[in-house]
Design an enzyme around this catalytic site. Sequence first.
Site, short mmCIF file in Angstrom:
data_model
loop_
_atom_site.label_atom_id
_atom_site.label_comp_id
_atom_site.label_asym_id
_atom_site.label_seq_id
_atom_site.Cartn_x
_atom_site.Cartn_y
_atom_site.Cartn_z
N VAL A 17 0.84 -1.21 0.00
CA VAL A 17 0.00 0.00 0.00
C VAL A 17 0.88 1.26 0.00
O VAL A 17 0.57 2.24 -0.68
CB VAL A 17 -0.96 -0.01 1.20
CG1 VAL A 17 -1.72 1.30 1.30
CG2 VAL A 17 -1.96 -1.16 1.07
N LYS A 37 8.56 -6.06 -8.63
CA LYS A 37 8.52 -7.03 -7.53
C LYS A 37 9.49 -8.14 -7.89
O LYS A 37 9.20 -8.99 -8.74
CB LYS A 37 7.11 -7.59 -7.36
CG LYS A 37 6.95 -8.51 -6.16
CD LYS A 37 6.88 -7.74 -4.85
CE LYS A 37 6.57 -8.68 -3.68
NZ LYS A 37 6.41 -7.94 -2.41
N THR A 41 5.81 -14.22 -3.45
CA THR A 41 5.57 -15.53 -2.84
C THR A 41 4.16 -15.60 -2.28
O THR A 41 3.52 -14.59 -2.00
CB THR A 41 6.58 -15.82 -1.71
OG1 THR A 41 6.37 -14.89 -0.64
CG2 THR A 41 8.02 -15.70 -2.21
N GLU A 109 9.83 -3.15 -4.83
CA GLU A 109 9.22 -3.59 -3.57
C GLU A 109 9.73 -4.98 -3.20
O GLU A 109 9.54 -5.94 -3.94
CB GLU A 109 7.69 -3.64 -3.66
CG GLU A 109 7.06 -4.02 -2.34
CD GLU A 109 5.60 -4.42 -2.44
OE1 GLU A 109 5.11 -5.09 -1.51
OE2 GLU A 109 4.95 -4.07 -3.44
N GLY A 170 3.18 2.07 7.87
CA GLY A 170 2.40 1.46 6.82
C GLY A 170 0.93 1.29 7.12
O GLY A 170 0.14 1.06 6.20
N GLY A 202 -6.30 0.45 6.44
CA GLY A 202 -7.47 0.10 5.63
C GLY A 202 -7.64 0.84 4.33
O GLY A 202 -8.61 0.59 3.60
#
Length: 237
Positions: A17, A37, A41, A109, A170, A202
């Site tokens: 996020v 990325k 996983t 990321e 985060g 959220g």
Amino acid sequence: MSVIVVTGTGTEVGKTVVTAAVAAAARAQGRSVAVVKPAQTGVGAGEAGDVDEVMRLAGDVEGVELARFPEPLAPATAALRVGMEPVRPEQVVEAVEKLAGAHDLVIVEGAGGLLVRFDDDGATLADVARLLGAPVLVVVPAGLGTLNTTALTAEALRARELEQLGVVIGSWPAEPDLAARCNLADLPEAAGGPLLGAVPQGVGALAPTEFRARAASWLAPRLGGSWNADAFGAAVR
């Protein structure tokens, strides 16, 4: 900055996020963005991964996933268990450098924390950052226990002579407890770097248009936003 490496102090701390918010803020400034990325996983074939989520939330960004392993494990272990080749730092660098030639910003990321193993040689996201010469943005939890893991990550960065861009919370709770409120002042000291944002808990469930409209308000100017640590801290005390 043309490349940012995003890591966390652990899993499920909000890296995806935060990555989406940074991408959305950059797009709002008219910058072209790609997200990489290295190893996804815990996601099977045909399922949406972290890159897909960033693209959904942030909008017009290019997403590249270099490897996918179905079990929710460290990339090296996940690759070994299914007999697949692991992703190597050199592969990540090659992909990032190619994307950097066509985009204003490339965000990498990681999976889990900074020192999670990519391969059987012990390579990690820290090696990727070193090869790229890119600053590292650390995503951290808000509450009790975050100071220790933040300090350990910062120590690992310094030991490798990697630049820490700063830290972003985060998942900032709607009703922060005493530890979370105190951590606003303590996190920069633990990190040895600035607090660069607090992404509300959220917000990944927001409609993409609303997410993009609000993203800059969660991030400091260094990340393309308008968030101010002092003002935020004063408001929640």
